[in-house]
Design a protein around this motif. Structure first.
Motif: not given
Length: 316
Positions: A72-82, A110-115, A120-124, A159-165
């Protein structure tokens, strides 16, 4: 909660647990303790080599333990789905979902494959998507619990809603504290929704205090080719006075996952100075983390970003 330890965990025989990031640190100690208590444990993590080593280690310490590894690679939504697809086909239910994996204080953005921003991607966001995908299996269990790991760092988070990434103004701790505030709010909002929908589900947050794990080096060295970071130098000075072992740091998670006394909609952490170490106890949650309108706004944004929504089976 005095006296709680890995050896006092109630029998987990017949239960199925999935622990993310369980090849080291808090996750490993959690998986090992649950397996020792009789649970069937799925170790979900990125590193296949370490995964094999961890499975062998748990079986060596606890012959007959029902434990297996799933990539499982939590930084990838595809890996999560698989991963979710494999799990859904393999188990009748999930009694314990432990959203543990994470990274901390990556020096540069750093950005993930999903942008998504990496922390934020890996932890949440990865855990949000995984939980949504596995919810039907969780709700199929007799008395399921979802334990999501936060941090005392949530207290300095926004939570930086105006710039979450965090495409502008990125700093390592700004990103980390935001991600850990998000995991806490997710846990609290999930409990609120479970109550509102009369679901047989308990959602609990936990944090390990200052536990000595690979977290203090893996994140700060990300993209630095193994160079020792300033954070590691500071940690080396502070650890003898303020830290505890990974095994001790796992106790709030294990309490939340297994104790008959644990309740939903709260966070457990160590009871010592500034909650850095000690026995499991109710943790202080920052006031900003209790804003329900922010919970809902973050949830809605998470659904939009991941494409995942809470699907409640008719029989739940």
């Amino acid at each position: 909660m005095a006296g709680f330890s890995a050896t006092t965990i109630p029998s987990q025989t017949g239960l199925i647990a999935l622990v993310t990031g369980a090849t080291s640190g808090i996750g490993f100690e959690t998986a090992k303790a649950l397996a020792a208590a009789g649970a069937e444990v799925i170790v979900a993590s990125r590193n296949l080599v370490k995964g094999g080593e961890v499975i062998a280690k748990i079986r060596e310490d606890h012959p007959g333990a029902a434990v297996r590894f799933e990539h499982l690679d939590l930084s990838s939504l595809a890996s999560v789905a698989e991963l979710a697809g494999r799990i859904v086909d393999a188990v009748p239910h999930i009694d314990l979902l432990i959203n543990n994996a994470g990274v901390m204080a990556i020096p540069t953005r750093h950005e993930t494959v999903d942008g998504f921003e990496m922390q934020l991607a890996s932890n949440y966001l990865g855990h949000f998507a995984l939980t949504m995908r596995l919810m039907a299996k969780v709700l199929a269990a007799p008395a399921p619990r979802i334990v999501t790991i936060s941090s005392i760092a949530h207290r300095s988070g926004r939570i930086h809603f105006d710039d979450l990434q965090l495409k502008s103004g990125y700093t390592p701790w700004k990103a980390y504290s935001q991600s850990k505030l998000a995991t806490l709010m997710f846990s609290l909002e999930l409990e609120r929704r479970a109550i509102a929908e009369s679901l047989n589900l308990t959602s609990i947050a936990a944090h390990p205090g200052y536990a000595v794990t690979g977290l203090q080096s893996a994140g700060p060295r990300f993209g630095r080719e193994g160079k020792i970071s300033p954070l590691e130098r500071v940690a080396a000075v502070l650890q003898p006075f303020f830290s505890q072992s990974a095994a001790a740091g796992a106790l709030p998670t294990l309490f939340a996952a297994t104790s008959p006394e644990a309740i939903g909609g709260v966070m457990y952490g160590p009871d010592g100075f500034y909650e850095l170490k000690g026995q499991p106890a109710l943790s202080r949650i920052a006031a900003r983390a209790l804003d329900r309108s922010t919970w809902r706004r973050l949830w809605d944004m998470s659904e939009e970003l991941t494409g995942m929504r809470l699907q409640i089976p008719p029989e739940a």
